[in-house]
Design a protein around this motif. Structure first.
Motif, PDB file in Angstrom:
ATOM      1  N   ILE B   2       0.857  -1.182   0.000  1.00 38.10           N
ATOM      2  CA  ILE B   2       0.000   0.000   0.000  1.00 38.10           C
ATOM      3  C   ILE B   2       0.898   1.239   0.000  1.00 38.10           C
ATOM      4  N   GLY B   3       0.562   2.232  -0.792  1.00 36.76           N
ATOM      5  CA  GLY B   3       1.324   3.485  -0.786  1.00 36.76           C
ATOM      6  C   GLY B   3       0.623   4.507   0.082  1.00 36.76           C
ATOM      7  N   LEU B   4       1.359   5.124   1.007  1.00 41.91           N
ATOM      8  CA  LEU B   4       0.765   6.095   1.918  1.00 41.91           C
ATOM      9  C   LEU B   4       1.398   7.471   1.702  1.00 41.91           C
ATOM     10  N   ILE B   5       0.541   8.458   1.469  1.00 45.41           N
ATOM     11  CA  ILE B   5       1.003   9.814   1.175  1.00 45.41           C
ATOM     12  C   ILE B   5       0.864  10.704   2.402  1.00 45.41           C
ATOM     13  N   HIS B  19       2.644   6.992  10.551  1.00 46.69           N
ATOM     14  CA  HIS B  19       1.295   6.496  10.210  1.00 46.69           C
ATOM     15  C   HIS B  19       1.371   5.083   9.611  1.00 46.69           C
ATOM     16  N   GLY B  20       2.292   4.924   8.667  1.00 51.26           N
ATOM     17  CA  GLY B  20       2.440   3.628   7.995  1.00 51.26           C
ATOM     18  C   GLY B  20       2.770   2.520   8.982  1.00 51.26           C
ATOM     19  N   LEU B  32       4.246   1.548   2.139  1.00 54.70           N
ATOM     20  CA  LEU B  32       5.367   2.365   1.676  1.00 54.70           C
ATOM     21  C   LEU B  32       4.963   3.825   1.842  1.00 54.70           C
ATOM     22  N   SER B  33       5.639   4.557   2.719  1.00 55.00           N
ATOM     23  CA  SER B  33       5.264   5.952   2.996  1.00 55.00           C
ATOM     24  C   SER B  33       6.167   6.926   2.241  1.00 55.00           C
ATOM     25  N   ARG B  34       5.543   7.970   1.726  1.00 53.51           N
ATOM     26  CA  ARG B  34       6.280   9.037   1.056  1.00 53.51           C
ATOM     27  C   ARG B  34       5.667  10.375   1.462  1.00 53.51           C
TER      28      ARG B  34
END
Lengths: 213, 213
Positions: B2-5, B19-20, B32-34
């Motif tokens: 999952i991608g987390l923004i 958060h991630g 995956l946090s960015r």
């Protein structure tokens, strides 16, 4: 313990327990299932809904007295939810509202499927503009029909037709598909998310129930 | 995956991942946090939101290219969610919409808490008539203030005042409380459910992500 209300008179214990067992298995919470008296055909029109509501409220009050800390009305139409919320001091979760709200959080166009004439108002209210269509599989008028190969084939065809109309997910507008795990069939065959009222009410109920253990 | 923004420019990796990591821990899915570039203060008014939206969209497109099968915009205001949904082929979940919809499924009057001026429109739209009030704890204007004993005391006072107004649950209208696990403080002290945007986006994201493993 969570109290789960079946909105028809269950013929046998296996049928009575089916939703609760699915929720226990998926979410690891104990569920006490009960069904309302003297309505073997459940809710199928306005009159039968009117007859069921006071029974749902009475059953909910009993379940609270017996120690339940949260109640589920396990039906896609959320029958009697406002009435019951007004009479107990514990939270009341509905299958229809839970499924619609979980689907709305996905934010994608959805196709609804059921085995009755139309979509429960609570689901229409929440999903509104996200609904691309409603499908009632041909020749399927009760859950028993879904147990046949032909019934399953027609239901899968129905789901496919909703995808062709632009649905990115399928929402079940009745709990009858849960009993036969039809969500898993669609997920496997069509590779799209499925929102089932029994799974959704379990997800929401477990989320709140676990907070105050 | 999952991608987390994150909708601000994270100063360090620990902040970026917070958060991630909470979602991974609670729901057992990899995240995956960015964070978006050149906005150390994040979103705090219309202008900063307008500046952030194209960056959120670009980051989401990148994360899909890198193999993410679902995206989370980890913010209570769901900034850029419609724009991003229009540009990627995978589901996009927002913190604000997830928290509001989960709270709505509980169906009880709620009190909202945040550290900014007002309630994000997405939360107001979904919760509407269920909102009994909004509280911004006295003297708390950023998450650092919540790390002090005084800040926590004021925040707990704020939650208590919402309960006195009739709230049966507390909904966080910002993700700042998640970082300090303030939901658990309220649950323990006030014995009521708390709906946190980071927990809610994780609940909803995991529900859909796990379906198509």
């Amino acid at each position: 313990m969570i109290g789960l209300i079946r909105v028809f008179t269950a013929k046998d214990n296996e049928v009575l327990q089916s939703h609760g067992e699915m929720i226990q298995k998926h979410f690891g919470i104990s569920v006490l299932s009960r069904s309302i008296p003297d309505q073997p055909l459940g809710i199928y029109d306005d009159e039968s809904e009117m007859a069921a509501i006071p029974k749902i409220v009475e059953l909910g009050i009993e379940l609270e007295k017996e120690g339940c800390r949260l109640l589920i009305i396990s039906c896609a139409a959320d029958p009697g939810i406002q009435e019951l919320r007004g009479r107990v001091s514990i939270p009341v979760i509905g299958g229809g509202s839970s499924a619609s709200l979980v689907a709305r959080a996905l934010g994608e166009p959805v196709g609804l499927m059921g085995i009755t004439e139309g979509v429960p108002p609570v689901m229409k209210d929440v999903l509104g503009d996200l609904i691309v269509g409603y499908n009632r599989p041909e020749g399927v008028t009760n859950t028993t029909d879904l147990l046949t190969d032909e019934g399953r084939r027609m239901a899968l065809e129905g789901a496919r037709s909703l995808v062709n109309k632009g649905a990115k997910a399928i929402v079940f507008a009745c709990t009858g598909f849960a009993t036969i795990s039809f969500a898993d069939v669609i997920r496997k065959e069509l590779q799209i998310p499925v929102i089932d009222p029994v799974e959704s009410e379990g997800l929401i109920a477990a989320n709140f129930y676990k907070q105050t253990d």
